[in-house]
Design a protein around this motif. Structure first.
Motif, mmCIF file in Angstrom:
data_model
loop_
_atom_site.group_PDB
_atom_site.id
_atom_site.type_symbol
_atom_site.label_atom_id
_atom_site.label_comp_id
_atom_site.label_asym_id
_atom_site.label_seq_id
_atom_site.Cartn_x
_atom_site.Cartn_y
_atom_site.Cartn_z
ATOM 1 N N ILE A 1 36.922 41.743 31.729
ATOM 2 C CA ILE A 1 35.702 41.132 32.275
ATOM 3 C C ILE A 1 34.865 40.621 31.098
ATOM 4 C CG2 ILE A 1 33.729 41.439 33.808
ATOM 5 C CD1 ILE A 1 35.233 44.006 34.842
ATOM 6 N N GLU A 2 34.099 41.517 30.469
ATOM 7 C CA GLU A 2 33.405 41.210 29.228
ATOM 8 C C GLU A 2 33.057 42.521 28.532
ATOM 9 O OE1 GLU A 2 29.890 38.929 30.033
ATOM 10 O OE2 GLU A 2 28.673 40.691 30.490
ATOM 11 N N ASP A 3 32.768 42.458 27.263
ATOM 12 C CA ASP A 3 32.564 43.634 26.431
ATOM 13 C C ASP A 3 31.514 44.566 27.039
ATOM 14 O OD1 ASP A 3 32.963 45.192 24.082
ATOM 15 O OD2 ASP A 3 31.117 44.362 23.234
ATOM 16 N N ASN A 4 31.905 45.876 27.124
ATOM 17 C CA ASN A 4 31.013 46.936 27.616
ATOM 18 C C ASN A 4 30.455 46.671 29.018
ATOM 19 O OD1 ASN A 4 31.462 48.173 25.172
ATOM 20 N ND2 ASN A 4 29.319 48.510 24.707
ATOM 21 N N TRP A 5 31.281 46.080 29.856
ATOM 22 C CA TRP A 5 30.875 45.866 31.242
ATOM 23 C C TRP A 5 30.721 47.208 31.955
ATOM 24 C CZ3 TRP A 5 29.584 41.602 34.021
ATOM 25 C CH2 TRP A 5 29.491 41.763 35.404
ATOM 26 N N PRO A 6 29.705 47.436 32.791
ATOM 27 C CA PRO A 6 28.661 46.493 33.197
ATOM 28 C C PRO A 6 27.353 46.624 32.417
ATOM 29 C CG PRO A 6 28.640 48.370 34.658
ATOM 30 C CD PRO A 6 29.727 48.639 33.643
ATOM 31 N N ALA A 7 27.361 47.407 31.337
ATOM 32 C CA ALA A 7 26.112 47.612 30.597
ATOM 33 C C ALA A 7 25.544 46.304 30.062
ATOM 34 C CB ALA A 7 26.337 48.595 29.451
ATOM 35 N N ASN A 8 26.438 45.365 29.703
ATOM 36 C CA ASN A 8 25.988 44.086 29.146
ATOM 37 C C ASN A 8 25.884 42.985 30.194
ATOM 38 O OD1 ASN A 8 25.875 45.241 26.634
ATOM 39 N ND2 ASN A 8 27.834 44.404 25.931
ATOM 40 N N PRO B 1 22.253 38.346 34.507
ATOM 41 C CA PRO B 1 22.034 37.890 35.897
ATOM 42 C C PRO B 1 23.009 36.815 36.365
ATOM 43 C CG PRO B 1 19.950 38.122 34.748
ATOM 44 C CD PRO B 1 21.013 38.318 33.712
ATOM 45 N N ASP B 2 23.535 35.996 35.450
ATOM 46 C CA ASP B 2 24.430 34.911 35.857
ATOM 47 C C ASP B 2 25.905 35.298 35.760
ATOM 48 O OD1 ASP B 2 24.555 35.062 33.114
ATOM 49 O OD2 ASP B 2 24.503 32.883 32.784
ATOM 50 N N ASP B 3 26.207 36.599 35.694
ATOM 51 C CA ASP B 3 27.590 37.053 35.514
ATOM 52 C C ASP B 3 28.331 37.316 36.819
ATOM 53 O OD1 ASP B 3 27.664 36.885 32.782
ATOM 54 O OD2 ASP B 3 27.234 39.002 32.419
ATOM 55 N N GLU B 4 27.704 37.105 37.967
ATOM 56 C CA GLU B 4 28.361 37.427 39.231
ATOM 57 C C GLU B 4 29.622 36.594 39.438
ATOM 58 O OE1 GLU B 4 27.819 39.848 41.232
ATOM 59 O OE2 GLU B 4 26.032 40.575 40.203
ATOM 60 N N ARG B 5 29.578 35.313 39.088
ATOM 61 C CA ARG B 5 30.757 34.469 39.269
ATOM 62 C C ARG B 5 31.851 34.854 38.286
ATOM 63 N NH1 ARG B 5 32.815 33.222 43.350
ATOM 64 N NH2 ARG B 5 34.808 32.314 42.818
ATOM 65 N N LEU B 6 31.455 35.169 37.044
ATOM 66 C CA LEU B 6 32.429 35.674 36.075
ATOM 67 C C LEU B 6 33.142 36.905 36.626
ATOM 68 C CD1 LEU B 6 33.725 36.360 33.264
ATOM 69 C CD2 LEU B 6 31.556 37.487 32.714
ATOM 70 N N TYR B 7 32.377 37.841 37.156
ATOM 71 C CA TYR B 7 32.947 39.084 37.660
ATOM 72 C C TYR B 7 33.930 38.816 38.797
ATOM 73 C CZ TYR B 7 33.065 43.930 39.365
ATOM 74 O OH TYR B 7 33.459 45.181 39.763
ATOM 75 N N ALA B 8 33.542 37.938 39.711
ATOM 76 C CA ALA B 8 34.426 37.618 40.830
ATOM 77 C C ALA B 8 35.722 36.972 40.341
ATOM 78 C CB ALA B 8 33.711 36.693 41.811
ATOM 79 N N ASN B 9 35.609 36.025 39.419
ATOM 80 C CA ASN B 9 36.809 35.360 38.890
ATOM 81 C C ASN B 9 37.689 36.341 38.124
ATOM 82 O OD1 ASN B 9 36.042 32.863 39.922
ATOM 83 N ND2 ASN B 9 34.990 32.237 38.049
ATOM 84 N N ALA B 10 37.071 37.209 37.337
ATOM 85 C CA ALA B 10 37.837 38.172 36.530
ATOM 86 C C ALA B 10 38.585 39.153 37.421
ATOM 87 C CB ALA B 10 36.900 38.909 35.582
ATOM 88 N N LEU B 11 37.939 39.653 38.473
ATOM 89 C CA LEU B 11 38.612 40.619 39.346
ATOM 90 C C LEU B 11 39.673 39.955 40.202
ATOM 91 C CD1 LEU B 11 36.085 43.316 40.532
ATOM 92 C CD2 LEU B 11 37.449 43.161 38.464
ATOM 93 N N ASP B 12 39.450 38.708 40.615
ATOM 94 C CA ASP B 12 40.499 37.987 41.326
ATOM 95 C C ASP B 12 41.757 37.877 40.469
ATOM 96 O OD1 ASP B 12 39.098 37.634 43.640
ATOM 97 O OD2 ASP B 12 38.603 35.535 43.304
ATOM 98 N N ALA B 13 41.581 37.502 39.197
ATOM 99 C CA ALA B 13 42.721 37.345 38.292
ATOM 100 C C ALA B 13 43.376 38.690 38.006
ATOM 101 C CB ALA B 13 42.271 36.676 36.998
ATOM 102 N N TYR B 14 42.560 39.727 37.813
ATOM 103 C CA TYR B 14 43.120 41.063 37.579
ATOM 104 C C TYR B 14 43.946 41.525 38.775
ATOM 105 C CZ TYR B 14 43.578 46.071 37.164
ATOM 106 O OH TYR B 14 44.108 47.337 37.131
ATOM 107 N N ALA B 15 43.406 41.297 39.983
ATOM 108 C CA ALA B 15 44.133 41.704 41.180
ATOM 109 C C ALA B 15 45.478 41.004 41.283
ATOM 110 C CB ALA B 15 43.286 41.424 42.423
ATOM 111 N N LEU B 16 45.528 39.727 40.921
ATOM 112 C CA LEU B 16 46.770 38.968 40.995
ATOM 113 C C LEU B 16 47.778 39.408 39.950
ATOM 114 C CD1 LEU B 16 45.529 35.303 41.560
ATOM 115 C CD2 LEU B 16 46.679 36.782 43.214
ATOM 116 N N TYR B 17 47.344 39.491 38.693
ATOM 117 C CA TYR B 17 48.285 39.629 37.586
ATOM 118 C C TYR B 17 48.520 41.067 37.128
ATOM 119 C CZ TYR B 17 48.907 34.654 36.906
ATOM 120 O OH TYR B 17 49.263 33.328 37.079
ATOM 121 N N GLN B 18 47.629 41.997 37.492
ATOM 122 C CA GLN B 18 47.826 43.370 37.045
ATOM 123 C C GLN B 18 47.916 44.370 38.202
ATOM 124 O OE1 GLN B 18 46.143 44.743 33.326
ATOM 125 N NE2 GLN B 18 44.812 42.950 33.212
#
Length: 463
Positions: free
Chosen positions: A217-224, A227-244
């Protein structure tokens, strides 16, 4: 048929089934992926199993081989294609005479017997930077997998599984150079990282189990989190779900091919005879509030406690992507030391229920080691930890050393005594991976350098 563009990846494999991930590519018409298999030594292939690939899944799929036999060698072929008739379905393409790709892959189902010696590979943190759709020095991160492949050929007992315990990809590129945020860039990084030749060869034949850490996702998530990281989080978890997650036990609820891509939870269990693994999600279920600070959510903690107390497994290995202990002098609030109450609840449960042979396995710190935790008033209590990291470090990040950790002070105090740990190995400060040999008497941990040479051997006795 064409070779998979990513994979095949052998995921969760039991005595009777195997989950295999693969990716095709886009085409003008419908696209299908297929796998056929046979026992090694047989001449006749099984009927092919096919699934339609969808763009919203990045043209990936998991095909489950069922009806397998325990402790048996199999070989399989995998590929993808687009039929001439656009009306074909996964049921009708099996009637076509298809030219399968020539490469034959191999897998071996585990035995289900207890008291059987088994081996595992453990590693984490494989850095690969991509700039302008071009991977920078990809061979550096792939080199260590050539050494793992060489070890797999000669391992005795054979390697039962590879455990990748976090940071299989670095989406944030150290938060310095154009971190990946869009679905396009994140998926491209996964495709690149998992299709390099040596890791691809390893994962095509050895069951590989994965769990995410912060850099997925990104370094030290979710401490870091910003406010604009919601889309990043959704994209990162979608990719993680698919590939891992999809090819592991957590992905088994995705087999109905429903539009949702994320499993209900990312933590999971698997077993080989009387050796059991509980792989925790210590990243996405955190609660950072002062009122109920926890690294594992309540449901997961309860499941872990019930498993620790109720399971009859002879050896219980708990994977947590961040270190359970030892504690670091520089506490950035990311590892278990920043969640002391929950950690104390777990170790008190292990001690008061007299649970033997509990091993915590982790990565994250870019240093490898083993350590033993004891109690000042309970000589029968001992919990061990195995830390294996990194598979490939960035030139911009330091390695952990022995001086990175707090040694000689109590880790925690309970009502009837205190918990202290000690290192039982040197701290490995270079790229490495760990091999775990689990026998009836001990777990032998061997840390190997990126060329496969042994760096340190530690014997953890079992009781």
């Amino acid at each position: 048929m064409f070779k998979p563009t990513v994979g095949p990846i052998v995921g969760h494999t039991t005595t009777h089934h195997a989950r295999i991930f693969l990716r095709g590519d886009h085409a003008n018409n419908r696209v299908f992926a297929g796998i056929r298999h046979r026992r090694q030594g047989d001449t006749r292939w099984s009927q092919g199993q096919f699934v339609q690939l969808k763009a919203y899944r990045d043209m990936t799929a998991v095909i489950v081989l069922k009806g397998l036999r325990a402790d048996t060698a199999y070989e399989y072929q995998a590929g993808w294609f687009s039929p001439m008739r656009p009306t074909h379905t996964a049921a009708t393409v099996g009637q076509l005479l298809l030219p399968w790709p020539g490469e034959v892959y191999h897998l071996h189902t585990p035995s289900g017997t207890d008291n059987t010696a088994r081996s595992y590979i453990v590693g984490s943190c494989r850095y690969l930077q991509i700039v302008g759709d071009v991977p920078l020095l990809p061979g550096l991160g792939d080199r260590i997998f050539a050494s793992i492949n060489h070890l797999v050929k000669r391992a005795d007992p054979p390697i039962s599984a590879v455990l990748m315990t976090g940071d299989q990809v670095y989406l944030d590129d150290l938060n310095r150079v154009a971190p990946d945020r869009s679905a396009r860039d994140i998926l491209f990084k996964y495709r690149t990282a998992f299709s390099l030749p040596h890791i691809r060869r390893l994962m095509s034949s050895v069951p590989t189990y994965m769990i995410l850490d912060d850099h997925e996702i990104e370094d030290n998530w979710p401490a870091n989190k910003e406010p604009d990281d919601e889309r990043l989080y959704a994209n990162a978890l979608d990719a993680y779900a698919l590939y891992q997650a999809s090819h592991g036990p957590a992905g088994e609820d995705l087999d109905d091919a429903s539009p949702g891509r994320s499993p209900q939870r990312f933590w999971y269990l698997f077993a080989h005879g009387d050796i059991q693994w509980f792989v925790t999600d210590s990243r996405t279920r955190r609660n950072l509030s002062a009122a109920d600070r926890r690294i594992l959510d309540q449901e997961q903690e309860q499941a872990l406690l019930e498993w620790l107390i109720g399971s009859t497994a002879r050896v219980k290995l708990v994977v947590t992507s961040v270190m359970f202990y030892p504690d670091r002098k520089l506490d950035d609030g990311d590892a278990w030391q920043a969640f002391p109450n929950q950690r104390l609840r777990l170790i008190e449960a292990i001690r008061t229920h007299r649970i033997k042979n509990v091993i915590f396995v982790s990565g994250d710190v870019h240093g490898s080691l083993t350590s033993r935790l004891v109690h000042s008033q309970d000589p029968d209590f001992a919990v061990h930890t195995i830390v294996s990291s990194p598979l490939c470090n960035s030139l911009l990040l330091p390695y952990a050393t022995a001086s990175s950790f707090i040694i000689g002070e109590p880790m925690a105090k309970a009502a009837d005594g205190e918990y202290r740990y000690e290192l039982t190995s040197k701290v490995i400060s270079q790229d490495n991976f760990a091999q775990l040999r689990v026998t009836t008497q001990s777990i032998q941990v061997t840390f190997h350098d990126r060329d496969g040479g042994p760096l340190e051997v530690v014997d953890i006795p079992l009781r």
